[in-house]
Design an enzyme around this catalytic site. Structure first.
Site: not given
Ligand code: TTP
Ligand code: MG
Length: 682
Positions: A132, A222-223
């Protein structure tokens, strides 16, 4: 040792409870308590909030949003959920009474048998990785604006889609209204979204992942999941070292950091990738004792598929951690249903799927579309909305090449109650006309049964899918029904778990993961809409169009009423379109189809069975060429040479490289060859 976000949810709940000025037993107090907890939002457990005083955050959110539409909605939802939970609790008391009288023995035995069955299928042989990206959208923005690196900033204006780890120190997180985040961190900078940039960066990351598992699975923008068992064997490396190397390579190539979890299955790997975020990795040893020990103290919310509502329901009956599930195993079926029982048992045991494959290959269970809007009451408007929804669904059905045997109508009332009704049309459906034709009577029935009902969401979904892809026809030319409906097989070793067509064990997880995702998405959309309304109202007030309550002052309606910023016709929010796994799959499918088309144009050629010369792989052109060849030879010659040469021609056709890259089995792509053969002999 740094404290990660493991127990934030519990801490916050305790903090909110401690802060409760009312006696803990009073119903109003528990309502206050749960509302405050729910106001903490969908991403309470996001990493990077070590040391954040969640009690203070909760207070700020409560005060900042009190009186707003958002607050009122949350209060309403919270009350509804409390009613539902009270019903569950009453049922549990009844079960306990039966148990005290010596009943429920059968249920306990059933649960124990099921556990034994699941244990029998435990697979500890695979090294599954979940990766992720860290603060993904924010990390991409930082590349263009390095000056943002050390200051708190968020991406998304009305609602935060994410924020960098600097901002998280203040308690800011995804799914939080911008005006609330500003209260937590007044110097927070807001950056608008730029999806093209994030999609391009995701491709760079995927290019690295592909080197480690050509059949990796993109779970969202992103995962991803990877099975690195083969890679470890081929390179004689330990999983930790492989992942360390892969993360370094992503950093080198894409200039962003990722975190990873390594475990025996996808469910565990996903939990583990959040353990050492950001820029870290965690491996859970692949032995039963370690896994059971790991799950024992894990808060339920950490599991993909247990959303906020389910978490609260479980909490109410005394299940806070995955270890707590065991003691209640004989109640679960009666309280939450068979599927939930199965899901929770697999969670308790730390079991999950090990089949990682391109998301485009996952069997689709349904195709659907839905949208939220301002309260809608007028039957004519509802009819028009249904027509629009049917047209949207037709587009998806055509794109995915499915028809549905069952059509489901979903509505959400202004009270947040969700209702579903379904029908089996006499034939499988996919056109907007048919979808509307069969859905309209279902909606009319609701209109009659619930006079004056106001809707805020409408959706249509087709299930029991039938493929319309040319290759997916059986011997009699009938479209093949998807196997999930049909296959109930025996596990190779004799246990009774379900397996799919390819012999992979089937898990109930997908349904729960989907439900939890939808819950989050709906929350994001609602929040987005409300924060925009709030912003408009503020502007209208500043310009004197409305009074403090938001009521209009004069004859002239405020500009926001004339031209709403948020499209009430329910265009899906950007997150739904780009960010989540469901939508991401569509993007990947489109990409794969386009790549296949390009590869076909560029590479694929068919050899003419008459003259043996390569020809463009296009049926009409190919037939024309053959006709030309035929006219230059006698029928006798053709009959003599066709069989051998056709077979040879097929065997020399170059493979489709786009598909080979994703490591698909060659058998998947045989439809074209069959069709070519038919075209020639027709
Ligand atoms: P995530 O992987 O949940 O969050 P992140 O990558 O920003 O942070 P982390 O380090 O905790 O992984 O989500 C990936 C992307 O998806 C995030 O950058 C923005 C988008 N997103 C949204 O648009 N709405 C949301 O509610 C979430 C959780 C993420
Ligand atoms: Mg993320």
């Amino acid at each position: 040792m740094p404290r990660h976000n493991d127990d934030l949810a519990t801490e916050a709940e305790v903090a909110v409870a401690e802060d409760n000025p009312l006696p803990p037993t009073a119903p109003a107090a528990s309502q206050y308590h749960t509302l405050k907890y729910s106001l903490l939002g969908p991403s309470l457990t996001k990493s990077g909030q070590d040391g954040v005083d969640q009690k203070k955050v909760s207070e700020i959110i409560y005060n900042a949003s009190k009186g707003s539409k958002y607050f009122n909605n949350e209060e309403h939802k919270d009350k509804n959920l409390t009613v539902k939970i009270n019903r569950i609790l009453a049922k549990k008391r009844e079960l306990q009474r039966i148990e005290a009288q010596g009943g429920l023995k059968q249920e306990r035995k059933k649960a124990d048998d099921y556990i034994a069955e699941l244990e029998y299928s435990r697979d500890l042989s695979q090294a599954i990785v979940h990766i992720d990206c860290d603060a993904f959208y924010a990390a991409v923005e930082e590349l263009d604006r390095p000056e943002l690196k050390d200051v708190p900033f968020a991406v998304g204006v009305g609602v935060l889609t994410t924020c960098n780890y600097e901002a998280r120190k203040f308690g800011c997180r995804s799914g939080m209204a911008g005006f609330v985040a500003d209260k937590l961190c007044p110097e927070l900078i807001h950056i608008p979204l730029n999806f093209e940039k994030y999609t391009a960066k995701a491709k760079e990351v995927r290019a690295v992942l592909e080197q480690y598992d050509p059949r990796f699975e993109s779970a969202s923008i992103d995962e991803a999941y990877l099975n690195i068992t083969q890679y470890c064997q081929d390179h004689n490396m330990e999983p930790e070292d492989v992942v360390e190397q892969m993360r370094a390579e992503v950093h080198l190539e894409a200039k962003i950091t990722i975190s990873a979890g390594i475990a025996a299955n996808a469910k565990l790997a996903k939990i583990c990738s959040n353990k050492n975020k950001p820029n870290g990795q965690y491996k859970l040893p692949s032995d039963r004792a370690s896994i059971i020990g790991f799950m024992r103290h894990l808060p339920t919310r950490k599991v993909n598929g247990i959303g906020r509502v389910f978490e609260r329901e479980l909490d109410a009956i005394g299940i806070k951690t995955c270890g707590d599930i065991y003691d209640q195993r004989h109640y679960l079926n009666a309280l939450f249903g068979e599927k939930a029982f199965q899901f929770l048992m697999s969670v308790h045991l730390g079991l999950g799927r090990t089949d990682v494959r391109p998301v485009e290959e996952h069997e689709r269970k349904s195709v659907g579309t839905e949208s939220t809007f301002h309260d809608m009451e007028n039957p004519e408007d509802l009819r028009a909305k249904l027509r629009w929804t049917a047209e949207e669904l037709e587009k998806d059905m055509k794109r995915t090449e499915f028809k549905g045997r069952t059509l489901v109508l979903k509505i959400k009332l202004h009270t947040y109650e969700v209702l579903n009704r379904q029908i089996q049309p006499p034939k499988a459906v996919y056109t907007a006309d048919d979808l509307f034709h069969y859905a309209w009577p279902m909606l009319q029935k609701y209109i009659k049964e619930l006079p004056g009902m106001k809707l805020r969401l409408m959706g249509l979904r087709c299930t029991h899918l039938v493929s319309m892809k040319k290759g997916d026809v059986d011997f009699f030319g009938r479209a093949r029904q998807l196997t999930s409906e049909l296959s109930k097989g025996g596990y190779p070793d004799g246990a009774k778990v379900d397996v799919d067509e390819e012999g992979w064990q089937k898990w109930p997880d997908e349904e729960f993961e989907y439900a939890a995702r939808m819950e989050k998405e709906e929350e994001m959309e609602e929040l987005e809409r409300l924060s925009q309304q709030q912003e408009q109202q503020k502007q209208d007030y500043e310009h004197g169009y409305v009074d403090e309550e938001g009521d209009e002052n004069g004859d002239q309606p405020p500009p926001s009423a004339q031209k709403p910023k948020y499209d009430p016709d329910g265009a899906p929010s950007d997150y739904r379109r780009y960010g989540n796994g469901f939508a991401w799959r569509s993007i990947l499918e489109e990409e794969a189809a386009q790549a296949a088309q390009e590869a076909k144009v560029l590479i694929e050629q068919w050899n003419c069975p008459i003259c043996s010369m390569p020809q463009p792989a296009e049926e009409r052109q190919f037939n024309e060429h053959i006709d030309g060849c035929l006219s230059r030879q006698t029928i006798k010659e053709i009959v003599r040479t066709t069989d051998d040469e056709t077979a040879e021609a097929r065997s020399t056709q170059p493979a489709n490289t786009a598909k080979r890259k994703r490591g698909r089995p060659p058998a998947v792509n045989t439809g074209g060859a069959e069709r070519r053969k038919k075209a020639f002999f027709a």
